[in-house]
Design a protein around this motif. Structure first.
Motif, PDB file in Angstrom:
ATOM      1  N   SER A  51      34.789  42.778  39.137  1.00 49.73           N
ATOM      2  CA  SER A  51      36.116  43.001  39.721  1.00 49.73           C
ATOM      3  C   SER A  51      36.134  44.247  40.584  1.00 49.73           C
ATOM      4  CB  SER A  51      37.171  43.121  38.618  1.00 49.73           C
ATOM      5  OG  SER A  51      37.397  41.875  37.995  1.00 49.73           O
TER       6      SER A  51
ATOM      7  N   TYR B 107      43.975  42.004  38.683  1.00 45.23           N
ATOM      8  CA  TYR B 107      42.767  41.695  37.927  1.00 45.23           C
ATOM      9  C   TYR B 107      43.114  41.858  36.451  1.00 45.23           C
ATOM     10  CZ  TYR B 107      40.416  42.336  42.425  1.00 45.23           C
ATOM     11  OH  TYR B 107      40.037  42.237  43.743  1.00 45.23           O
TER      12      TYR B 107
ATOM     13  N   ARG C  73      41.415  36.928  38.294  1.00 42.29           N
ATOM     14  CA  ARG C  73      42.090  37.497  39.467  1.00 42.29           C
ATOM     15  C   ARG C  73      43.205  36.560  39.898  1.00 42.29           C
ATOM     16  NH1 ARG C  73      39.012  38.123  45.097  1.00 42.29           N
ATOM     17  NH2 ARG C  73      39.398  35.874  45.084  1.00 42.29           N
TER      18      ARG C  73
END
Length: 363
Positions: A179, A312, A352
């Motif tokens: 991420s 996220y 996400r």
């Protein structure tokens, strides 16, 4: 009415346009495909960098004489003015195309009118093909052109229960390495990265892009530090990327010699969000990645200045600690800012979520 081949060509053009993200600002991203008289693809191109040839020019060069009598399929109305390059409408006329299909009209006063010019030259023109998809791909430039401010993407990472830090203030790392790498790609596609003084004090972030291949320009690092409390040794003040410190008009900045400072009107405990966006727009910034903490995010949301959200969500629970969003002026459920989810994707162990604000009116 567009043919199936033109629909396919427009989808291809939208994909081509995306290749220019991060390198064309303050210009739009544009893709173009040339079909010959039989409907076969003979040329394609995209706007690769500001000041360089436009998408239509790249596509026409690739097509050569095969463009004559063919169709140009373009994501944005061909421009009708001379800037750093010539008008694409005239280039299409000179190439002898018989038809032009474009998705989205150009809203800028200087460049609009390409469709009219093409029609006056006897070329068949159709607009609106796959317009929503093309507009989404060009959302940064269209927002800036229409609203005269940068497009703002708020990015945050949190636990599933909405915490961005533990009760003791520790936050590294809630999200995964995958991420965090994805965030660097977001930075590479942005003109500016914005954080507040709280994030600066807590994390001393660097904010420059790392580990991303391809052509991009380091974004402007912007710290909103109302009272100019930043220390001279902060990592964001190195020479890896340009930095701007946004302060209140009455802040003392004598300890920041040589640092680029923007003085903005004070409002409440901070600086006016729209004044900040106006300052950035005047500096050529068309897209902002908002990486600030909950206070900064709340201020932008209260100002109606968030255009897109990427969250996220890590499969982690904390139960206590700082929330992702601070006070945004929302006091009752009827004022809640609802979001339209556009995409969900697994990034490593995280999820996400990409969403767009959608104001829901109470019946």
């Amino acid at each position: 009415m567009a043919t199936p081949g033109e629909v396919d060509a427009m989808r291809r053009a939208i994909g081509l346009a995306a290749r220019g993200l991060g390198s064309t600002s303050p210009n739009p991203v544009v893709g173009a495909v040339i079909l010959d008289a039989r409907g076969q693809v003979v040329g394609e191109g995209w706007h690769q960098q500001a000041g360089g040839p436009h998408a239509e020019i790249h596509a026409l060069r690739a097509a050569g004489d095969a463009a004559r009598g063919g169709t140009a399929v373009v994501t944005l109305e061909p421009c009708n003015h001379t800037g750093r390059t010539g008008p694409c409408a005239q280039a299409l006329i000179a190439a002898g195309v018989s038809r032009v299909v474009y998705a989205v009209g150009d809203p800028t006063p200087a460049a609009t009118g390409g469709g009219v010019t093409l029609t006056a030259a006897g070329i068949d023109v159709e607009s609106g093909l796959l317009a929503p998809e093309a507009a989404r791909g060009n959302e940064i430039w269209l927002t800036a052109a229409r609203e005269r401010r940068p497009f703002v993407l708020w990015k945050y990472a949190s636990t599933l229960d909405g915490r961005i830090a533990a009760a003791d203030g520790t936050s590294r790392w809630i999200s995964s390495a995958a991420s965090r790498a994805d965030v660097h790609r977001l930075r590479a596609g942005s003109d500016a990265v914005v954080v507040g003084s709280g994030t600066l004090r807590a994390d001393d972030p660097h904010l420059a892009v790392r580990g991303v291949e391809g052509s991009f320009t380091q974004p402007l690092r912007v710290v909103v530090d109302t009272n100019a409390k930043i220390r001279p040794g902060a990592r964001v003040l190195d020479d890896a990327a340009p930095t701007l410190i946004a302060v209140a008009e009455d802040a003392d900045t004598e300890h920041l010699p040589g640092v680029d400072v923007a003085r903005l009107p004070r409002t409440g405990n901070g600086v006016a969000v729209h004044a900040l966006l106006g300052e950035l727009y005047g500096r050529g910034v068309r897209s902002v990645l908002l990486e600030g903490g909950p206070t900064m995010a709340g201020a932008f949301l209260a100002a109606g200045a968030i255009d897109k959200v990427i969250g996220y969500l890590a499969p982690v629970l904390l139960g206590a600690g700082a929330a992702a969003l601070g006070d945004a002026g929302i006091t009752t459920i009827s004022q809640a800012l609802r979001l339209d989810v556009a995409e969900t994707e697994h990034i490593g162990p995280d999820l996400r979520i990409t969403a767009y604000p959608s104001r829901i009116e109470e019946n």
